[in-house]
Design an enzyme around this catalytic site. Structure first.
Site, PDB file in Angstrom:
ATOM      1  CG  HIS A  59     -63.969 -18.498 -20.480  1.00 57.28           C
ATOM      2  ND1 HIS A  59     -63.316 -18.953 -19.321  1.00 57.28           N
ATOM      3  CD2 HIS A  59     -64.498 -17.503 -19.845  1.00 57.28           C
ATOM      4  CE1 HIS A  59     -63.568 -18.448 -18.155  1.00 57.28           C
ATOM      5  NE2 HIS A  59     -64.212 -17.272 -18.653  1.00 57.28           N
TER       6      HIS A  59
ATOM      7  CG  ASP B 269     -65.465 -12.812 -18.746  1.00 57.56           C
ATOM      8  OD1 ASP B 269     -66.390 -13.518 -19.250  1.00 57.56           O
ATOM      9  OD2 ASP B 269     -64.753 -12.937 -17.860  1.00 57.56           O
TER      10      ASP B 269
ATOM     11  CG  ASP C  21     -68.565 -14.242 -16.182  1.00 56.37           C
ATOM     12  OD1 ASP C  21     -68.237 -15.188 -17.202  1.00 56.37           O
ATOM     13  OD2 ASP C  21     -67.765 -13.794 -15.525  1.00 56.37           O
TER      14      ASP C  21
HETATM   15  C1  GLT Z   1     -63.324 -16.274 -12.238  1.00 55.04           C
HETATM   16  C2  GLT Z   1     -63.561 -16.693 -13.740  1.00 55.04           C
HETATM   17  C3  GLT Z   1     -64.243 -17.924 -13.825  1.00 55.04           C
HETATM   18  C4  GLT Z   1     -63.793 -18.904 -13.177  1.00 55.04           C
HETATM   19  C5  GLT Z   1     -63.648 -19.109 -12.004  1.00 55.04           C
HETATM   20  C6  GLT Z   1     -62.669 -20.180 -11.465  1.00 55.04           C
HETATM   21  S1  GLT Z   1     -63.073 -17.402 -11.296  1.00 55.04           S
HETATM   22  O1  GLT Z   1     -64.575 -15.783 -11.984  1.00 55.04           O
HETATM   23  O2  GLT Z   1     -64.005 -15.630 -14.394  1.00 55.04           O
HETATM   24  O3  GLT Z   1     -64.370 -18.142 -15.196  1.00 55.04           O
HETATM   25  O4  GLT Z   1     -64.236 -20.255 -13.512  1.00 55.04           O
HETATM   26  O5  GLT Z   1     -61.416 -19.790 -11.041  1.00 55.04           O
HETATM   27 MN    MN Z   2     -65.521 -20.164 -15.048  1.00 53.74          MN
HETATM   28 MN    MN Z   3     -66.201 -16.081 -17.386  1.00 52.47          MN
END
Ligand code: GLT
Ligand code: MN
Ligand code: MN
Length: 396
Positions: free
Chosen positions: A230, A265, A267
């Site tokens: 983020h 995003d 992840d």
């Molecule tokens: C969701 C988001 C995450 C948050 C989670 C908590 S949910 O997957 O992308 O970054 O941490 O609400």
């Molecule tokens: Mn998160």
């Molecule tokens: Mn995320």
């Protein structure tokens, strides 16, 4: 030799409970849906996720209310699901350190939750969060994360942005009072993100939240949950944000993953995109003695099956432990230590900056600084950085 067999053979990068590695139910359970394509993996029930976490050596599992209990479950259904889940956790030796609430998935939150314009949506969001707090407390969670993924806009025509801040404050104050009334002893951890799923999210960075927290009724109860991806989506140096939160006593939780610049995003698996930034982060957390959960908020590539999901999860923990070892190596390196000593050495006889005093300021004002002499001191940061690279690439 695969990464997995090596870690089993040397034991060095084997996760242990003391490392406090945790995963959200939504991370291992991620089915690979994206805005353009459907799920590629079957739904893995929460009890099975917990058993996988036990198998791979994780310590904790985190959850949103609806990762475990369907949004329209009856009270009886809820209780039996929770009972079964607790049993699964006990059997696998997995704890629940953190709980959170989904205020983003259901379409009712299309205009936000705590900041929505409709007072009924705001009230529902609050009710849903109180129930999620009850659920987390029942499972032993001590940290409650709030990620306001829908608290934002596509058009600023819909509300004044300071009104959104006020609504958010009112909601968090309410939750703190409920925390006290119920004796839950939660520490709330607020998670920022600049955009996605909204065009712009109000609390865009960890720094925004660090400014917001002191305006609350119970600031001591509230900290942050910074997420690598983020802050990187906002183009920021993640470790710097974490350091500021730590220094303010506000690093209550952390979401570890990775992200390539300029993308959606992602992840990604921890350390997979920017291993050097991940190194500075791990080094920071270990150097300062952060003892909270190391939560991996990431998911496996969409190409993977559930064996691949295990590879992904093991990889997150393994990379953390490798970087932790590299950090110890860096700290023990005598060339690095000599440079660190040299670059902050004080020239004898100079007036100290420190805190203000009338006498000290008089001395400071009358001192003649020899800028040319100062400029002659070397700052061998190229060498320092190359030593770091040598260590990271395994040649030193
Ligand atoms: C969701 C988001 C995450 C948050 C989670 C908590 S949910 O997957 O992308 O970054 O941490 O609400
Ligand atoms: Mn998160
Ligand atoms: Mn995320």
């Amino acid at each position: 030799m695969t990464a997995r067999t090596k870690s089993n053979a040397d034991g060095l990068y084997e996760p242990k409970p003391e490392h406090k590695f945790s995963f959200g139910l939504w991370t291992l359970g991620n089915r690979g849906r994206d805005p353009f394509g459907d799920a590629v993996r079957r739904t893995m029930p929460p009890t099975e996720i917990v058993s996988v976490l036990g198998e791979i050596g994780a310590w904790g599992v985190n959850l949103h209310d609806n990762d475990l209990v369907p949004i329209d479950a009856s009270a009886a259904e809820r209780d039996s699901i929770v009972k079964e889940f607790r049993k699964a956790c006990q059997q696998s030796g997995i704890v629940v350190p953190m709980a959170t609430v989904s205020l983003f998935f259901h379409p009712v939150f299309r205009d936000g939750a705590f900041t929505a314009n409709d007072p009924e949506v705001r009230a529902y969001a609050l009710q849903k969060t109180l129930r999620a707090m009850d659920l987390g407390a029942e499972l032993g969670a001590k940290i409650f994360v709030l990620w306001g993924g829908r608290e934002g806009v596509e058009t600023d025509a819909c509300r004044r942005a300071d009104e959104a801040v006020k609504r958010l404050r009112e909601a968090v104050n309410y939750l703190c009072e409920y925390n006290i009334a119920r004796g839950y002893n939660y520490r709330f951890a607020l998670e920022a993100k600049p955009n996605e799923p909204r065009g712009d999210i109000y609390m865009a960075t960890t720094g925004h939240y660090l400014g917001f927290i002191p305006t609350l009724d119970h600031p001591e109860m509230v900290g942050v949950n910074p997420e690598v991806a983020h802050e990187q989506m906002a183009g920021l140096n993640f470790m710097h944000g974490v350091a500021q939160a730590w220094e303010a006593g506000k690093l209550f939780h952390i979401d570890l993953n990775d992200q390539a610049p300029g993308r959606y995003d992602q992840d990604l698996r921890f350390g997979s995109a920017n291993p050097k930034s991940a190194f500075w982060l791990v080094k920071f957390l270990e150097d300062v003695g952060y003892d909270g959960p190391r939560h991996f908020d990431a998911h496996a590539y969409r190409t993977e099956d559930y064996d691949g999901v295990k590879d992904f999860a093991r990889g997150c923990m393994r990379t953390y432990l490798i970087l932790k070892e590299k950090a110890a190596h860096w700290n023990a390196n005598s060339e690095i230590q000599a440079i660190l000593k040299e670059i902050s050495a004080a020239t004898p006889g100079i007036p100290k900056a420190g805190s203000y005093s009338a006498k000290g300021s008089a001395t400071l004002l009358s001192h003649v600084f020899d800028k040319d002499a100062i400029m002659k001191k070397r700052l061998p940061y190229e060498m320092l950085d190359q030593l770091t690279i040598d260590i990271l690439l395994g040649v030193r």
